[in-house]
Design a protein around this motif. Structure first.
Motif, PDB file in Angstrom:
ATOM      1  N   VAL A   1       1.993  13.781   1.286  1.00  0.00           N
ATOM      2  CA  VAL A   1       3.213  14.551   1.586  1.00  0.00           C
ATOM      3  C   VAL A   1       3.103  15.201   2.960  1.00  0.00           C
ATOM      4  O   VAL A   1       4.033  15.151   3.775  1.00  0.00           O
ATOM      5  CB  VAL A   1       3.462  15.619   0.500  1.00  0.00           C
ATOM      6  N   ARG A   2       1.943  15.812   3.242  1.00  0.00           N
ATOM      7  CA  ARG A   2       1.745  16.459   4.546  1.00  0.00           C
ATOM      8  C   ARG A   2       1.819  15.450   5.687  1.00  0.00           C
ATOM      9  O   ARG A   2       2.441  15.709   6.726  1.00  0.00           O
ATOM     10  CB  ARG A   2       0.380  17.144   4.580  1.00  0.00           C
ATOM     11  N   LEU A   3       1.183  14.312   5.504  1.00  0.00           N
ATOM     12  CA  LEU A   3       1.127  13.313   6.572  1.00  0.00           C
ATOM     13  C   LEU A   3       2.473  12.641   6.787  1.00  0.00           C
ATOM     14  O   LEU A   3       2.840  12.309   7.920  1.00  0.00           O
ATOM     15  CB  LEU A   3       0.053  12.273   6.249  1.00  0.00           C
ATOM     16  N   VAL A   4       3.216  12.439   5.697  1.00  0.00           N
ATOM     17  CA  VAL A   4       4.578  11.910   5.813  1.00  0.00           C
ATOM     18  C   VAL A   4       5.419  12.855   6.671  1.00  0.00           C
ATOM     19  O   VAL A   4       6.168  12.430   7.560  1.00  0.00           O
ATOM     20  CB  VAL A   4       5.216  11.730   4.416  1.00  0.00           C
TER      21      VAL A   4
ATOM     22  N   LEU B   1      -7.495   7.919   2.934  1.00  0.00           N
ATOM     23  CA  LEU B   1      -7.126   8.403   1.600  1.00  0.00           C
ATOM     24  C   LEU B   1      -7.548   7.412   0.515  1.00  0.00           C
ATOM     25  O   LEU B   1      -8.055   7.805  -0.540  1.00  0.00           O
ATOM     26  CB  LEU B   1      -5.620   8.648   1.529  1.00  0.00           C
ATOM     27  N   MET B   2      -7.361   6.120   0.771  1.00  0.00           N
ATOM     28  CA  MET B   2      -7.747   5.105  -0.201  1.00  0.00           C
ATOM     29  C   MET B   2      -9.263   5.090  -0.397  1.00  0.00           C
ATOM     30  O   MET B   2      -9.756   5.052  -1.538  1.00  0.00           O
ATOM     31  CB  MET B   2      -7.274   3.722   0.267  1.00  0.00           C
TER      32      MET B   2
ATOM     33  N   LEU C   1      -5.022  15.478  -4.833  1.00  0.00           N
ATOM     34  CA  LEU C   1      -5.292  15.793  -3.433  1.00  0.00           C
ATOM     35  C   LEU C   1      -4.744  14.703  -2.520  1.00  0.00           C
ATOM     36  O   LEU C   1      -4.176  15.003  -1.459  1.00  0.00           O
ATOM     37  CB  LEU C   1      -6.805  15.956  -3.211  1.00  0.00           C
ATOM     38  N   ALA C   2      -4.898  13.445  -2.924  1.00  0.00           N
ATOM     39  CA  ALA C   2      -4.359  12.345  -2.116  1.00  0.00           C
ATOM     40  C   ALA C   2      -2.838  12.443  -2.013  1.00  0.00           C
ATOM     41  O   ALA C   2      -2.258  12.212  -0.939  1.00  0.00           O
ATOM     42  CB  ALA C   2      -4.767  11.006  -2.716  1.00  0.00           C
ATOM     43  N   ASP C   3      -2.184  12.806  -3.114  1.00  0.00           N
ATOM     44  CA  ASP C   3      -0.726  12.970  -3.096  1.00  0.00           C
ATOM     45  C   ASP C   3      -0.322  14.134  -2.184  1.00  0.00           C
ATOM     46  O   ASP C   3       0.662  14.032  -1.435  1.00  0.00           O
ATOM     47  CB  ASP C   3      -0.202  13.223  -4.508  1.00  0.00           C
ATOM     48  N   GLU C   4      -1.071  15.235  -2.261  1.00  0.00           N
ATOM     49  CA  GLU C   4      -0.774  16.395  -1.405  1.00  0.00           C
ATOM     50  C   GLU C   4      -0.897  16.025   0.071  1.00  0.00           C
ATOM     51  O   GLU C   4      -0.038  16.376   0.896  1.00  0.00           O
ATOM     52  CB  GLU C   4      -1.721  17.550  -1.734  1.00  0.00           C
ATOM     53  N   TRP C   5      -1.971  15.314   0.409  1.00  0.00           N
ATOM     54  CA  TRP C   5      -2.166  14.916   1.805  1.00  0.00           C
ATOM     55  C   TRP C   5      -1.113  13.903   2.243  1.00  0.00           C
ATOM     56  O   TRP C   5      -0.669  13.926   3.396  1.00  0.00           O
ATOM     57  CB  TRP C   5      -3.571  14.368   2.016  1.00  0.00           C
TER      58      TRP C   5
ATOM     59  N   LEU D   1       0.872  -1.174   0.000  1.00  0.00           N
ATOM     60  CA  LEU D   1       0.000   0.000   0.000  1.00  0.00           C
ATOM     61  C   LEU D   1       0.908   1.222   0.000  1.00  0.00           C
ATOM     62  O   LEU D   1       1.394   1.644   1.057  1.00  0.00           O
ATOM     63  CB  LEU D   1      -0.895  -0.003   1.243  1.00  0.00           C
ATOM     64  N   PRO D   2       1.179   1.818  -1.167  1.00  0.00           N
ATOM     65  CA  PRO D   2       2.206   2.865  -1.255  1.00  0.00           C
ATOM     66  C   PRO D   2       2.023   4.014  -0.278  1.00  0.00           C
ATOM     67  O   PRO D   2       2.985   4.430   0.378  1.00  0.00           O
ATOM     68  CB  PRO D   2       2.090   3.332  -2.709  1.00  0.00           C
ATOM     69  N   ARG D   3       0.817   4.558  -0.154  1.00  0.00           N
ATOM     70  CA  ARG D   3       0.638   5.715   0.727  1.00  0.00           C
ATOM     71  C   ARG D   3       0.783   5.319   2.198  1.00  0.00           C
ATOM     72  O   ARG D   3       1.386   6.044   2.987  1.00  0.00           O
ATOM     73  CB  ARG D   3      -0.716   6.376   0.471  1.00  0.00           C
ATOM     74  N   HIS D   4       0.206   4.205   2.566  1.00  0.00           N
ATOM     75  CA  HIS D   4       0.346   3.727   3.944  1.00  0.00           C
ATOM     76  C   HIS D   4       1.831   3.570   4.306  1.00  0.00           C
ATOM     77  O   HIS D   4       2.289   4.043   5.352  1.00  0.00           O
ATOM     78  CB  HIS D   4      -0.325   2.366   4.131  1.00  0.00           C
ATOM     79  N   LEU D   5       2.558   2.879   3.426  1.00  0.00           N
ATOM     80  CA  LEU D   5       3.930   2.512   3.748  1.00  0.00           C
ATOM     81  C   LEU D   5       4.898   3.677   3.654  1.00  0.00           C
ATOM     82  O   LEU D   5       5.930   3.693   4.331  1.00  0.00           O
ATOM     83  CB  LEU D   5       4.376   1.359   2.853  1.00  0.00           C
ATOM     84  N   LYS D   6       4.583   4.678   2.834  1.00  0.00           N
ATOM     85  CA  LYS D   6       5.409   5.894   2.829  1.00  0.00           C
ATOM     86  C   LYS D   6       5.346   6.571   4.190  1.00  0.00           C
ATOM     87  O   LYS D   6       6.344   7.082   4.695  1.00  0.00           O
ATOM     88  CB  LYS D   6       4.931   6.853   1.741  1.00  0.00           C
ATOM     89  N   MET D   7       4.158   6.578   4.768  1.00  0.00           N
ATOM     90  CA  MET D   7       4.004   7.187   6.091  1.00  0.00           C
ATOM     91  C   MET D   7       4.703   6.368   7.165  1.00  0.00           C
ATOM     92  O   MET D   7       5.333   6.912   8.079  1.00  0.00           O
ATOM     93  CB  MET D   7       2.509   7.360   6.408  1.00  0.00           C
ATOM     94  N   ILE D   8       4.612   5.049   7.066  1.00  0.00           N
ATOM     95  CA  ILE D   8       5.290   4.194   8.044  1.00  0.00           C
ATOM     96  C   ILE D   8       6.800   4.345   7.931  1.00  0.00           C
ATOM     97  O   ILE D   8       7.511   4.402   8.944  1.00  0.00           O
ATOM     98  CB  ILE D   8       4.852   2.726   7.859  1.00  0.00           C
ATOM     99  N   ALA D   9       7.299   4.432   6.694  1.00  0.00           N
ATOM    100  CA  ALA D   9       8.741   4.644   6.506  1.00  0.00           C
ATOM    101  C   ALA D   9       9.180   5.961   7.132  1.00  0.00           C
ATOM    102  O   ALA D   9      10.241   6.053   7.764  1.00  0.00           O
ATOM    103  CB  ALA D   9       9.082   4.620   5.019  1.00  0.00           C
ATOM    104  N   SER D  10       8.357   7.003   6.993  1.00  0.00           N
ATOM    105  CA  SER D  10       8.730   8.312   7.543  1.00  0.00           C
ATOM    106  C   SER D  10       8.726   8.300   9.065  1.00  0.00           C
ATOM    107  O   SER D  10       9.584   8.929   9.700  1.00  0.00           O
ATOM    108  CB  SER D  10       7.774   9.393   7.023  1.00  0.00           C
TER     109      SER D  10
END
Length: 417
Positions: free
Chosen positions: A184-187, A158-159, A178-182, A25-34
């Protein structure tokens, strides 16, 4: 090095090693990585995809291995071969849930593949919550798990909203932007060392829902298609050949339960195991607490979505459990077990009568449970369209798409929305 030995990720490694995370899950895991950066780790989500990943996976694992394992092994080794990373200062992160499938047992397969590829010295970190493997340089703390939970919830929201808006947006690309913008903010927020209060988190939930509710959409009625199946193929765009986007391009709206539902299934399943077999005696109290915390967070999401928008909110997990009981015993827990059945029943109850079950090659429990309940579900719910799509390295994309098109044609002909 003994074939069964493993390289431990030590405290010294934590200071200078980069940790690679496979995509799902790219967005989930980007946040977990951050958020891992907050705790002193240098983590990166892999984004390499395509034929090279598949070919690399097939080179280093047996061709009878389940498709998700082939992709994960291929993605890791392809990244290591790319020259982008210092392979002597790199570690890999792999999840283990404790069940009888890839999520637990294929960590040893990954280590064997690494050795075969000449990377046997690279440590593989097990991300698990039940002490399956321990590494002195990687430890989960309560604050760390708490931030991970927020990342999961953010990603789920987001999903959910992206799929509902993207299928109806007037200006193509609005929802994705909008999902990409959010993201970035959440990361940035999760990767920041500032403390996070749950009150602030809930305000962010509301802000996300309000932003998506502002996107101009048509009132055109779309055919809804539920997506269920093995967790990796269900969620990973690389594994399911961008199924969500394909459905949207075909004029349908994909509907899918989030990762929080799987977390609830996992902890609830541990509680059921105690009731049935009297195992997990000492940890059952912690599982009950975890279940209450997860369920309360889900209730907050549902409440906020209903208060702030006209979007369809998730189904409370307690209701999902009751739906499962109508078709299957809660002791069926291999792979996605009864959750797969529960999600089918949930879609049907909510009026989503067209369902795709994503079946990865080599996942015997998923095939048995997924296909095993289809007959009785069709009998009890006349007019429901249920199909299983097999995904593996040699599966024909054209055949997969033709089966989906047939599903959509049947939905349109039968008036199934």
């Amino acid at each position: 090095m003994d074939e069964n030995s493993r390289v431990e990720f030590t405290k010294e490694m934590k200071k200078e090693y980069k940790i690679l995370i496979p995509t799902m899950l790219p967005r989930h895991l980007k946040m977990i990585a951050s958020l891992l950066n907050v705790y002193g780790y240098d983590a990166e989500l892999l984004e390499n995809t395509g034929k090279e990943v598949i070919d690399t996976g097939l080179k280093y694992v047996h061709n009878d291995t389940c498709y998700p394992a082939t992709l994960v092994v291929g993605q890791f080794i392809s990244a290591l071969n790319s020259g982008k990373y210092d392979v002597h200062k790199t570690a890999l992160l792999f999840t283990q849930t404790g069940g009888g499938c890839r999520a637990s047992n294929y960590i040893s397969l990954l280590r064997k593949a690494l050795k075969k590829a000449g990377y046997g010295y690279i440590p593989v970190i097990s991300l698990n919550f039940i002490g399956l493997e321990k590494n002195s340089g990687f430890k989960l703390s309560i604050p760390m798990i708490r931030r991970m939970l927020y990342a999961v919830i953010y990603g789920d929201i987001l999903m959910l909203l992206t799929n509902q808006v993207k299928s109806r947006e007037i200006h193509q690309g609005d929802a994705e932007r909008l999902a990409d913008e959010w993201t970035v903010r959440l990361v940035d927020r999760l990767g920041n060392k500032k403390s996070l209060s749950y009150g602030a988190i809930k305000k962010t939930f509301r802000a996300i829902v309000r932003d998506f509710d502002k996107i101009p959409v048509t009132r055109e009625k779309k055919v809804k298609v539920g997506i269920v199946g093995e967790i990796y193929v269900k969620f990973s765009p690389m594994a399911n050949r961008f199924l969500e986007n394909y459905l949207i391009n075909e004029g349908a709206e994909p509907v899918m339960a989030g990762l929080l539902d799987f977390a609830l299934y996992y902890v609830y399943g541990r509680m059921v195991e105690y009731d049935m077999y009297r195992i997990h005696k000492w940890s059952r109290f912690l599982f009950r607490i975890a279940y209450k915390v997860f369920a309360s967070k889900q209730a907050d999401i549902i409440k906020i979505i209903k208060e702030e928008s006209s979007f369809d909110a998730p189904t409370p997990f307690a209701e999902t459990v009751e739906l499962a009981k109508q078709y299957i015993n809660l002791g069926v827990k291999m792979g996605e077990g009864w959750l797969l059945v529960a999600e089918m029943a949930e879609h049907i109850k909510r009026g989503t009568n067209n369902i795709i079950c994503t079946q990865p090659f080599g996942c015997l429990p998923n095939h048995i449970v997924g296909k095993g309940v289809m007959k009785i579900m069709k009998e009890r719910n006349p007019g429901v369209n249920l199909i299983a799509i097999d995904y593996d390295a040699s599966a024909s994309e054209i055949n997969q798409q033709n089966r989906i098109k047939l599903l959509l044609a049947n939905a349109a002909q039968g008036g199934n929305q």
